[in-house]
Design an enzyme around this catalytic site. Sequence first.
Site, mmCIF file in Angstrom:
data_model
loop_
_atom_site.group_PDB
_atom_site.id
_atom_site.type_symbol
_atom_site.label_atom_id
_atom_site.label_comp_id
_atom_site.label_asym_id
_atom_site.label_seq_id
_atom_site.Cartn_x
_atom_site.Cartn_y
_atom_site.Cartn_z
ATOM 1 N N TYR A 54 0.851 -1.190 0.000
ATOM 2 C CA TYR A 54 0.000 0.000 0.000
ATOM 3 C C TYR A 54 0.884 1.236 0.000
ATOM 4 O O TYR A 54 1.863 1.293 0.760
ATOM 5 C CB TYR A 54 -0.889 0.031 1.251
ATOM 6 C CG TYR A 54 -2.358 -0.071 0.911
ATOM 7 C CD1 TYR A 54 -2.942 0.853 0.059
ATOM 8 C CD2 TYR A 54 -3.148 -1.087 1.435
ATOM 9 C CE1 TYR A 54 -4.278 0.759 -0.282
ATOM 10 C CE2 TYR A 54 -4.484 -1.190 1.104
ATOM 11 C CZ TYR A 54 -5.046 -0.256 0.247
ATOM 12 O OH TYR A 54 -6.370 -0.347 -0.092
ATOM 13 N N GLU A 56 -0.485 4.838 -0.530
ATOM 14 C CA GLU A 56 -1.266 6.059 -0.808
ATOM 15 C C GLU A 56 -0.381 7.281 -0.626
ATOM 16 O O GLU A 56 0.390 7.364 0.340
ATOM 17 C CB GLU A 56 -2.480 6.140 0.118
ATOM 18 C CG GLU A 56 -3.630 5.309 -0.391
ATOM 19 C CD GLU A 56 -4.804 5.255 0.566
ATOM 20 O OE1 GLU A 56 -4.841 6.036 1.538
ATOM 21 O OE2 GLU A 56 -5.681 4.412 0.337
ATOM 22 N N ASP A 200 -5.728 13.414 -25.271
ATOM 23 C CA ASP A 200 -5.687 12.014 -24.842
ATOM 24 C C ASP A 200 -4.997 11.257 -25.970
ATOM 25 O O ASP A 200 -5.588 10.986 -27.013
ATOM 26 C CB ASP A 200 -7.126 11.521 -24.643
ATOM 27 C CG ASP A 200 -7.194 10.055 -24.260
ATOM 28 O OD1 ASP A 200 -6.182 9.339 -24.423
ATOM 29 O OD2 ASP A 200 -8.277 9.618 -23.823
ATOM 30 N N THR A 226 -2.849 5.907 -22.162
ATOM 31 C CA THR A 226 -2.766 4.579 -21.572
ATOM 32 C C THR A 226 -1.388 4.018 -21.908
ATOM 33 O O THR A 226 -0.753 4.436 -22.879
ATOM 34 C CB THR A 226 -3.854 3.629 -22.118
ATOM 35 O OG1 THR A 226 -3.885 3.751 -23.538
ATOM 36 C CG2 THR A 226 -5.209 3.948 -21.549
ATOM 37 N N LYS A 229 -1.290 0.253 -25.012
ATOM 38 C CA LYS A 229 -1.658 0.120 -26.429
ATOM 39 C C LYS A 229 -0.372 0.119 -27.255
ATOM 40 O O LYS A 229 0.441 -0.790 -27.100
ATOM 41 C CB LYS A 229 -2.628 1.242 -26.821
ATOM 42 C CG LYS A 229 -3.966 1.167 -26.060
ATOM 43 C CD LYS A 229 -4.955 2.182 -26.557
ATOM 44 C CE LYS A 229 -6.320 2.026 -25.915
ATOM 45 N NZ LYS A 229 -6.482 2.870 -24.712
ATOM 46 N N ARG A 235 -1.359 -2.705 -18.500
ATOM 47 C CA ARG A 235 -2.613 -1.947 -18.579
ATOM 48 C C ARG A 235 -2.594 -0.851 -17.529
ATOM 49 O O ARG A 235 -2.399 -1.110 -16.356
ATOM 50 C CB ARG A 235 -3.825 -2.847 -18.310
ATOM 51 C CG ARG A 235 -3.868 -4.110 -19.138
ATOM 52 C CD ARG A 235 -5.253 -4.728 -19.126
ATOM 53 N NE ARG A 235 -6.133 -3.905 -19.919
ATOM 54 C CZ ARG A 235 -6.115 -3.874 -21.261
ATOM 55 N NH1 ARG A 235 -5.296 -4.637 -21.942
ATOM 56 N NH2 ARG A 235 -6.931 -3.077 -21.911
#
Length: 424
Positions: A54, A56, A200, A226, A229, A235
């Site tokens: 974790y 954060e 984008d 992203t 691709k 991903r």
Amino acid sequence: MQSLEALREQDPELFAAIAGELQRQETQLELIASENHTSLAVMGAQGSVLTNKYAEGYPGKRYYGGCEFVDKAEELAKARVLELFGGERANVQPHSGTQANMAALMALAEPHSRVLAMSLDHGGHLSHGHPKNFSGLLYEFHHFGVEPETERIDTARVAAMARELKPAVLLIGASAYSRILDFPRFAEIASEVGAKLMVDMAHIAGLVAGGVHPSPVPHADIVTFTTHKTLRGPRGGAILCRKEHFPLVQSRVFPGTQGGPLMHVIAAKAAAFGEALRPEFRSYQEHVVRNARALAEELQAGGLRIVSGGTDTHLMLVDLRSLGMTGSEGEDALHHVGITVNKNLIPFDPQPATKASGVRIGTPAITTRGLREVELRRLGKLIVRALKGRSDAAEVQRVGAEVAELAGSFPVYPSLHRDYGLRD
Ligand code: DSN
């Protein structure tokens, strides 16, 4: 690999599903324009112990102890992505492209503000204002499309709409548009009407990194993308921005729209950005575009219409109406011979999105596995035969056998075959 052994012993049912997917990727040809085959190094980082952590917050400012090594991974990802694309600041935590867009939009404009973007029906993105997506629910979207005659964006029309609508944000980016996007012109339009420019570049990020598509980074306030691709990473999503937007971008990602970052995925992004910095990546991207052109030419030679007359990028939209088929039927016909594509609306499509009149075809994945123009020309002929001969069982079988032979000549992950029990 011991982790695979453990999975095989502990959970044969799940192991079989993963082995089945590996076999599918090996024996079929992946032509979905938004997919790719990552390297073993990327998968190694993603399948690592970083999944346990974790973290954060951001490097050096976390809400959890023990973050010294995940901090290093995130700093590597940030430094590499800035080296790759330029840009003033980076956030590599978005879990996906939609998450990146959500944080970026919320950094640029208050909810209910007006945004001008490309219509999904003409090749835009779901998170650019679809009425059921967060974007369309939270913002007042207006859309431009392509011109009926050219099937290309006319920047004069975009400028006219922007002057009339005075959007807070001009959002540029597409998931099914095969032509070069004129970022300097979009920046002029945004500046003229007092809008922020958000780009984008999800589909073209790899092309931009490889220098085969102009970069939006010098022209935009915020660029999202992203990583899975054309960029060929895990991903996920990422954001580049001008430094004045950075504090708000950071805050809109965490705690604005996400909790704990996926540190294993961030490590895999770092691995992918490192690969994209190598000279081989540039050559890979050149082949992606050359392969797409060769395939488009071959499909045209076989009598198929390519939307806008061709492609400058990694993808093309094929209009199947002349064959009396819908996109959905085309997708099925190609599936039967071992070629994976997705049905796609073409501009001004008379069909609903569930059927569509076209298929979208892309070359990133097959280029990764080594196919070059000579094979793409052969593949183009096979696609034409599969579509035209879809009702002829013997022809379907013959084409399927040729596709399998082609796929078999270009293995994707040969070193994994034994681990997963695949026969070579
Ligand atoms: N879903 C993505 C694609 O397939 O292009 C777009 O965001």
